[in-house]
Design an enzyme around this catalytic site. Sequence first.
Site, PDB file in Angstrom:
ATOM      1  N   GLY A  38       0.765  -1.819   1.494  1.00  0.00           N
ATOM      2  CA  GLY A  38       0.630  -2.287   0.123  1.00  0.00           C
ATOM      3  C   GLY A  38       0.894  -1.272  -0.959  1.00  0.00           C
ATOM      4  O   GLY A  38       1.305  -1.627  -2.054  1.00  0.00           O
ATOM      5  N   GLU A  92      -3.845   3.744  -3.170  1.00  0.00           N
ATOM      6  CA  GLU A  92      -4.003   2.428  -2.554  1.00  0.00           C
ATOM      7  C   GLU A  92      -3.648   1.349  -3.572  1.00  0.00           C
ATOM      8  O   GLU A  92      -3.821   1.542  -4.777  1.00  0.00           O
ATOM      9  CB  GLU A  92      -5.455   2.272  -2.076  1.00  0.00           C
ATOM     10  CG  GLU A  92      -5.817   0.955  -1.462  1.00  0.00           C
ATOM     11  CD  GLU A  92      -5.123   0.629  -0.150  1.00  0.00           C
ATOM     12  OE1 GLU A  92      -3.880   0.460  -0.170  1.00  0.00           O
ATOM     13  OE2 GLU A  92      -5.810   0.504   0.872  1.00  0.00           O
ATOM     14  N   ASP A  93      -3.184   0.207  -3.087  1.00  0.00           N
ATOM     15  CA  ASP A  93      -2.812  -0.872  -3.984  1.00  0.00           C
ATOM     16  C   ASP A  93      -4.020  -1.532  -4.628  1.00  0.00           C
ATOM     17  O   ASP A  93      -4.032  -1.790  -5.819  1.00  0.00           O
ATOM     18  CB  ASP A  93      -1.933  -1.913  -3.279  1.00  0.00           C
ATOM     19  CG  ASP A  93      -2.561  -2.503  -2.024  1.00  0.00           C
ATOM     20  OD1 ASP A  93      -3.663  -2.080  -1.617  1.00  0.00           O
ATOM     21  OD2 ASP A  93      -1.933  -3.401  -1.416  1.00  0.00           O
ATOM     22  N   ASP A  96     -10.906  -3.741  -2.978  1.00  0.00           N
ATOM     23  CA  ASP A  96     -11.559  -5.039  -2.994  1.00  0.00           C
ATOM     24  C   ASP A  96     -12.986  -4.850  -2.487  1.00  0.00           C
ATOM     25  O   ASP A  96     -13.862  -4.416  -3.233  1.00  0.00           O
ATOM     26  CB  ASP A  96     -10.738  -5.989  -2.120  1.00  0.00           C
ATOM     27  CG  ASP A  96     -11.145  -7.448  -2.231  1.00  0.00           C
ATOM     28  OD1 ASP A  96     -12.347  -7.718  -2.310  1.00  0.00           O
ATOM     29  OD2 ASP A  96     -10.259  -8.306  -2.213  1.00  0.00           O
ATOM     30  N   LEU A 101     -10.739   1.196   2.082  1.00  0.00           N
ATOM     31  CA  LEU A 101     -10.586   2.446   1.350  1.00  0.00           C
ATOM     32  C   LEU A 101     -11.638   3.468   1.763  1.00  0.00           C
ATOM     33  O   LEU A 101     -11.356   4.655   1.879  1.00  0.00           O
ATOM     34  CB  LEU A 101     -10.627   2.188  -0.155  1.00  0.00           C
ATOM     35  CG  LEU A 101     -10.208   3.343  -1.052  1.00  0.00           C
ATOM     36  CD1 LEU A 101      -8.832   3.899  -0.683  1.00  0.00           C
ATOM     37  CD2 LEU A 101     -10.205   2.895  -2.510  1.00  0.00           C
ATOM     38  N   LYS A 124     -11.241  -4.402  -7.883  1.00  0.00           N
ATOM     39  CA  LYS A 124     -11.923  -5.692  -7.948  1.00  0.00           C
ATOM     40  C   LYS A 124     -13.402  -5.449  -7.605  1.00  0.00           C
ATOM     41  O   LYS A 124     -13.869  -5.784  -6.520  1.00  0.00           O
ATOM     42  CB  LYS A 124     -11.277  -6.663  -6.965  1.00  0.00           C
ATOM     43  CG  LYS A 124     -11.603  -8.104  -7.237  1.00  0.00           C
ATOM     44  CD  LYS A 124     -11.025  -9.021  -6.188  1.00  0.00           C
ATOM     45  CE  LYS A 124      -9.519  -9.114  -6.262  1.00  0.00           C
ATOM     46  NZ  LYS A 124      -8.980 -10.123  -5.317  1.00  0.00           N
ATOM     47  N   PHE A 145      -6.792 -14.078  -5.913  1.00  0.00           N
ATOM     48  CA  PHE A 145      -5.884 -13.566  -4.888  1.00  0.00           C
ATOM     49  C   PHE A 145      -4.580 -13.180  -5.565  1.00  0.00           C
ATOM     50  O   PHE A 145      -3.922 -14.009  -6.185  1.00  0.00           O
ATOM     51  CB  PHE A 145      -5.644 -14.624  -3.810  1.00  0.00           C
ATOM     52  CG  PHE A 145      -4.990 -14.064  -2.587  1.00  0.00           C
ATOM     53  CD1 PHE A 145      -5.748 -13.622  -1.525  1.00  0.00           C
ATOM     54  CD2 PHE A 145      -3.610 -13.969  -2.495  1.00  0.00           C
ATOM     55  CE1 PHE A 145      -5.154 -13.089  -0.389  1.00  0.00           C
ATOM     56  CE2 PHE A 145      -3.006 -13.443  -1.375  1.00  0.00           C
ATOM     57  CZ  PHE A 145      -3.778 -12.995  -0.315  1.00  0.00           C
ATOM     58  N   ASP A 152       0.856  -8.330  -0.709  1.00  0.00           N
ATOM     59  CA  ASP A 152       1.484  -9.445  -0.021  1.00  0.00           C
ATOM     60  C   ASP A 152       0.495 -10.533   0.362  1.00  0.00           C
ATOM     61  O   ASP A 152      -0.715 -10.349   0.308  1.00  0.00           O
ATOM     62  CB  ASP A 152       2.152  -8.949   1.261  1.00  0.00           C
ATOM     63  CG  ASP A 152       1.140  -8.653   2.355  1.00  0.00           C
ATOM     64  OD1 ASP A 152       1.276  -9.232   3.449  1.00  0.00           O
ATOM     65  OD2 ASP A 152       0.210  -7.860   2.134  1.00  0.00           O
ATOM     66  N   ARG A 158       5.813  -9.217  -1.663  1.00  0.00           N
ATOM     67  CA  ARG A 158       5.752  -7.789  -2.013  1.00  0.00           C
ATOM     68  C   ARG A 158       6.817  -7.409  -3.046  1.00  0.00           C
ATOM     69  O   ARG A 158       6.623  -6.496  -3.829  1.00  0.00           O
ATOM     70  CB  ARG A 158       5.953  -6.914  -0.773  1.00  0.00           C
ATOM     71  CG  ARG A 158       4.829  -6.925   0.207  1.00  0.00           C
ATOM     72  CD  ARG A 158       5.061  -5.852   1.283  1.00  0.00           C
ATOM     73  NE  ARG A 158       4.228  -6.032   2.449  1.00  0.00           N
ATOM     74  CZ  ARG A 158       2.962  -5.637   2.549  1.00  0.00           C
ATOM     75  NH1 ARG A 158       2.400  -5.029   1.547  1.00  0.00           N
ATOM     76  NH2 ARG A 158       2.285  -5.852   3.654  1.00  0.00           N
TER      77      ARG A 158
END
Length: 184
Positions: A38, A92-93, A96, A101, A124, A145, A152, A158
Amino acid sequence: MRTLLGAAEIATRVAELAQQISSDLADQNPLLVGVLKGSYVFMADLSRAMDIAHEIDFLAVSSYGKGTSSGAFRLLKDLSADVAGRNVVIVEDICDTGLSLRAVRDIVGSRDPASLRLCVLLDKPSRRRVQLQPEYVGFTVPDVFVVGYGLDYAERYRHLPDIVILEAGDLGQDSAHHGEISRR
């Protein structure tokens, strides 16, 4: 799908993050560690926008057990670089639940870096299950989402330049997976 963050807004914020990291780690040749898959778009743009010497590397982890939130992870691709004594920024993308992470932070942190910081494009916090606060955050987003800009759904979307909200109705024929879009 509806756009949450447009490409221009993302580019502006990524440039700001790059300047902040460059300022914080000037003359330290930091190692940026991207978490695959990601982070690849974000990592590329962040790296190009930095104005200090730095190196890059990637690792990949996967959850295993039942579901994506089991908290158990395995390393799929390890780092090539030695992080001991290095100033490391994990890129990191999205953060959550924080479980992935945290696992990555623990893996890299166990290798004796001089410093370890977290940089996420999207945060988030409403879904966080562990105590974790990235040092660098692009955007705080609601509990929806999202896909695009490297993120993705089933390896799709993506390539989108924007970050968009994916809803069950957007999946069309892929209705067997409608319930999964609530996981990120």
